[in-house]
Design a protein around this motif. Structure first.
Motif, PDB file in Angstrom:
ATOM      1  N   LYS A   1       6.472 -14.321   6.949  1.00  0.00           N
ATOM      2  CA  LYS A   1       7.056 -13.117   7.257  1.00  0.00           C
ATOM      3  C   LYS A   1       7.350 -12.238   5.941  1.00  0.00           C
ATOM      4  N   GLU A   2       8.195 -13.250   5.027  1.00  0.00           N
ATOM      5  CA  GLU A   2       8.379 -12.604   3.698  1.00  0.00           C
ATOM      6  C   GLU A   2       7.336 -12.078   2.871  1.00  0.00           C
ATOM      7  N   TYR A   3       6.195 -12.754   3.027  1.00  0.00           N
ATOM      8  CA  TYR A   3       4.936 -12.388   2.399  1.00  0.00           C
ATOM      9  C   TYR A   3       4.490 -10.927   2.998  1.00  0.00           C
ATOM     10  N   VAL A   4       4.624 -10.665   4.292  1.00  0.00           N
ATOM     11  CA  VAL A   4       4.225  -9.435   4.860  1.00  0.00           C
ATOM     12  C   VAL A   4       5.262  -8.313   4.295  1.00  0.00           C
ATOM     13  N   ALA A   5       6.589  -8.631   4.002  1.00  0.00           N
ATOM     14  CA  ALA A   5       7.495  -7.575   3.650  1.00  0.00           C
ATOM     15  C   ALA A   5       7.036  -7.340   2.141  1.00  0.00           C
ATOM     16  N   TRP A   6       6.746  -8.257   1.597  1.00  0.00           N
ATOM     17  CA  TRP A   6       6.358  -8.147   0.254  1.00  0.00           C
ATOM     18  C   TRP A   6       5.017  -7.186   0.115  1.00  0.00           C
ATOM     19  N   ARG A   7       4.303  -7.524   0.791  1.00  0.00           N
ATOM     20  CA  ARG A   7       2.661  -6.981   0.823  1.00  0.00           C
ATOM     21  C   ARG A   7       2.905  -5.319   1.423  1.00  0.00           C
ATOM     22  N   THR A   8       3.778  -5.142   2.048  1.00  0.00           N
ATOM     23  CA  THR A   8       4.071  -3.885   2.391  1.00  0.00           C
ATOM     24  C   THR A   8       5.035  -2.983   1.500  1.00  0.00           C
TER      25      THR A   8
ATOM     26  N   PRO B   1       5.833  -0.614  -1.231  1.00  0.00           N
ATOM     27  CA  PRO B   1       4.988   0.293  -2.009  1.00  0.00           C
ATOM     28  C   PRO B   1       5.038  -0.200  -3.591  1.00  0.00           C
ATOM     29  N   LYS B   2       5.878  -0.877  -3.931  1.00  0.00           N
ATOM     30  CA  LYS B   2       6.211  -1.315  -5.484  1.00  0.00           C
ATOM     31  C   LYS B   2       5.032  -2.186  -5.913  1.00  0.00           C
ATOM     32  N   ASN B   3       4.615  -3.075  -4.951  1.00  0.00           N
ATOM     33  CA  ASN B   3       3.533  -3.946  -4.964  1.00  0.00           C
ATOM     34  C   ASN B   3       2.326  -3.357  -4.821  1.00  0.00           C
ATOM     35  N   TYR B   4       1.990  -2.192  -4.660  1.00  0.00           N
ATOM     36  CA  TYR B   4       0.695  -1.839  -4.454  1.00  0.00           C
ATOM     37  C   TYR B   4      -0.394  -1.823  -5.638  1.00  0.00           C
ATOM     38  N   VAL B   5       0.497  -1.787  -6.875  1.00  0.00           N
ATOM     39  CA  VAL B   5      -0.215  -1.795  -8.078  1.00  0.00           C
ATOM     40  C   VAL B   5      -1.106  -3.102  -8.332  1.00  0.00           C
ATOM     41  N   TYR B   6      -0.638  -4.252  -7.506  1.00  0.00           N
ATOM     42  CA  TYR B   6      -1.324  -5.334  -7.678  1.00  0.00           C
ATOM     43  C   TYR B   6      -2.833  -5.384  -7.245  1.00  0.00           C
ATOM     44  N   ASN B   7      -3.109  -4.148  -6.450  1.00  0.00           N
ATOM     45  CA  ASN B   7      -4.565  -4.087  -5.910  1.00  0.00           C
ATOM     46  C   ASN B   7      -5.217  -3.006  -7.105  1.00  0.00           C
ATOM     47  N   ARG B   8      -6.066  -3.818  -8.025  1.00  0.00           N
ATOM     48  CA  ARG B   8      -6.598  -3.099  -9.212  1.00  0.00           C
ATOM     49  C   ARG B   8      -7.228  -1.986  -8.634  1.00  0.00           C
ATOM     50  N   SER B   9      -8.149  -2.072  -7.328  1.00  0.00           N
ATOM     51  CA  SER B   9      -8.818  -0.977  -7.205  1.00  0.00           C
ATOM     52  C   SER B   9      -8.148   0.328  -6.533  1.00  0.00           C
ATOM     53  N   LYS B  10      -6.743   0.226  -6.415  1.00  0.00           N
ATOM     54  CA  LYS B  10      -6.046   1.446  -5.891  1.00  0.00           C
ATOM     55  C   LYS B  10      -4.705   1.494  -6.887  1.00  0.00           C
ATOM     56  N   ALA B  11      -4.929   1.243  -7.978  1.00  0.00           N
ATOM     57  CA  ALA B  11      -3.530   1.069  -8.910  1.00  0.00           C
ATOM     58  C   ALA B  11      -3.383   2.364  -9.264  1.00  0.00           C
ATOM     59  N   ASP B  12      -4.265   3.287  -9.562  1.00  0.00           N
ATOM     60  CA  ASP B  12      -4.246   4.449  -9.956  1.00  0.00           C
ATOM     61  C   ASP B  12      -3.645   5.642  -8.415  1.00  0.00           C
ATOM     62  N   TRP B  13      -3.385   4.937  -7.481  1.00  0.00           N
ATOM     63  CA  TRP B  13      -3.020   5.772  -6.481  1.00  0.00           C
ATOM     64  C   TRP B  13      -1.555   5.270  -6.062  1.00  0.00           C
TER      65      TRP B  13
END
Length: 459
Positions: free
Chosen positions: A130-137, A139-151
């Protein structure tokens, strides 16, 4: 139990009824306490580890907890191997279907490894997921996805320029559960946690209808892309005609650097194929020269892709041994493929081999470094091609926006690619009156899937 000779004898201390020995190394620069005990899960095997603590009380607690964890594992018949997410991934990745491994690898690289790190998942429970889902969603953690870091930029209100799609999150959790389940079966995880996610209650999760999830070209974008393709084809044909001397041999006219020229023509051929037959991008990666075929009936010549089970992601309902994706531009497609053959020969230094069987020939769109290997992905090449085409036409061809309340200004950015062109092809065919059943045989999707997934209401 005598500690190793490289330890400081004065630091030795027995705890846990003599089952654990605490000690320091004889090296004066290392002041932390180490511990050593007989492994309860493996006979005649010892555990030696640093407590990473200078305090003897804290070191005693860490050593005792480690010993008790292994003691429980031993009684339950579990392995002493540390169940980190990396250990689970490396151990079980090859048990996934080959087509699923790139997706699972992306999840591991972009999200699981940065979040779980070296955490032992032996006692993994509902709250951890449950804590992982909260971290995953977040927005500050979107940068971990290198293919979408520019977004992954944040607006003034702290909301991301894009949210996690519900389908994406479901897919990632499906693969995460797979690795946890395999770890449980291999006695690396004590109990298998159950996680039920209420997606509608999560912030920054985009929930869209199936026919609205992917980016789709607008009518103006399709017109601009058609104009660009027409201009490119005229220029490409002129270059090829200029490279023929009187002896019929080719001479090089510098249309661009060899690899750039090859990628430009590949982008043109890929987009032309999808626009005219709706083939899936993942099927294009596997297409070989023998899969491109033609048939003459009277005065008409039909060109089509003969997709075998080895190439096709899906036949229609799995009933057929092969699928024929017929090109709507017929003889024009044959002329384009013949010109692309010349570019392929220029790139790899020989004629492409069609093989004795369609599945045995050379790949049409291979890796630039090794003609025998498939490209990992076509999406990067296509996206860069759409950006350049948009720059040439003075417009945007690589993305557009849809309505979504999870985004700033209620607009969600959607990237465009080959799947967007496949959607355009299916919608166009329905608009022109192609029977749904016949279309499903051509594109490899069941009629119900076409109705639910594609913009049938626009047809």
């Amino acid at each position: 139990m005598s500690p190793p000779p490289y330890t400081d004898p004065k630091s030795h201390k027995q705890i846990y009824n003599g089952k654990i020995t605490l000690y320091k190394l004889s090296n004066p620069t290392k002041k932390t306490y180490y511990y050593r005990f007989l492994d309860p899960t493996k006979p005649r095997s010892y555990v030696r580890k640093s407590s990473k603590s200078l305090d003897i009380a804290e070191a005693s607690r860490i050593a005792s907890e480690h010993y008790e964890d292994l003691l429980i594992k031993g009684k339950l018949g579990l392995t002493s191997e540390k169940a980190t997410i990396e250990a689970l991934y490396n151990k079980f990745i090859n048990e996934l279907p080959k087509s699923s491994r790139p997706v699972a690898s992306g999840c591991f690289r972009n999200y699981w490894k940065p979040y779980f790190k070296d955490l032992d998942l032996f006692n993994c429970d509902y709250m951890l997921l449950k804590e992982y889902v909260a971290w995953r969603t977040n927005p500050k953690n979107y940068v971990y996805n290198r293919s979408k870091a520019d977004w992954a930029q944040l607006s003034e209100g702290g909301r991301g320029q894009y949210a996690v799609a519900k389908a994406t999150l479901q897919n990632e959790l499906k693969y995460l559960r797979f690795f946890l389940k395999q770890g449980h079966h291999a006695s690396m995880i004590k109990t298998l946690p159950n996680l039920s996610v209420r997606y509608k209650d999560l912030d920054n999760v985009s929930i869209q209808q199936r026919d609205e999830r992917r980016g789709r070209f607008t009518t103006d974008q399709i017109i601009q892309l058609r104009l660009w393709r027409g201009h490119f084809r005229t220029h490409w044909k002129a270059v090829l005609n200029g490279e023929k001397d009187e002896g019929g041999k080719l001479k090089q006219i510098c249309m661009d650097h060899k690899i750039n020229r090859f990628h430009a023509t590949m982008f043109y051929v890929l987009t032309t194929m999808v626009i005219n037959c709706g083939v899936r991008p993942m099927e294009l990666k596997r297409i070989r020269w023998g899969h491109f075929q033609m048939k003459t009936e009277g005065e008409d010549t039909y060109t089509f892709l003969y997709l075998t089970k080895k190439v096709a992601k899906k036949m229609r309902n799995g009933e057929s041994e092969e699928r024929r994706a017929i090109f709507s531009n017929m003889e024009e497609m044959l002329d384009i493929i013949n010109d692309y053959r010349k570019e392929w020969k220029r790139m790899y230094g020989r004629e492409p081999d069609r093989g004795t069987h369609p599945d045995k020939g050379d790949l049409m769109f291979p890796s630039p470094r090794d003609v025998s290997k498939e490209r990992k992905t076509l999406s990067i090449l296509v996206r860069q091609g759409l950006i350049r085409a948009g720059q040439d036409r003075g417009c945007n061809l690589d993305h557009n926006y849809i309505d979504d309340p999870n985004f700033p200004n209620q607009k969600a950015k959607k990237g465009l690619g080959l799947y967007s062109l496949r959607s355009h092809y299916i919608t166009t065919q329905l608009t022109h009156g192609t029977p749904l059943y016949q279309l499903s045989l051509c594109v490899g999707s069941a009629p119900n899937t076409i109705i639910k997934t594609y913009a049938v209401d626009q047809a």
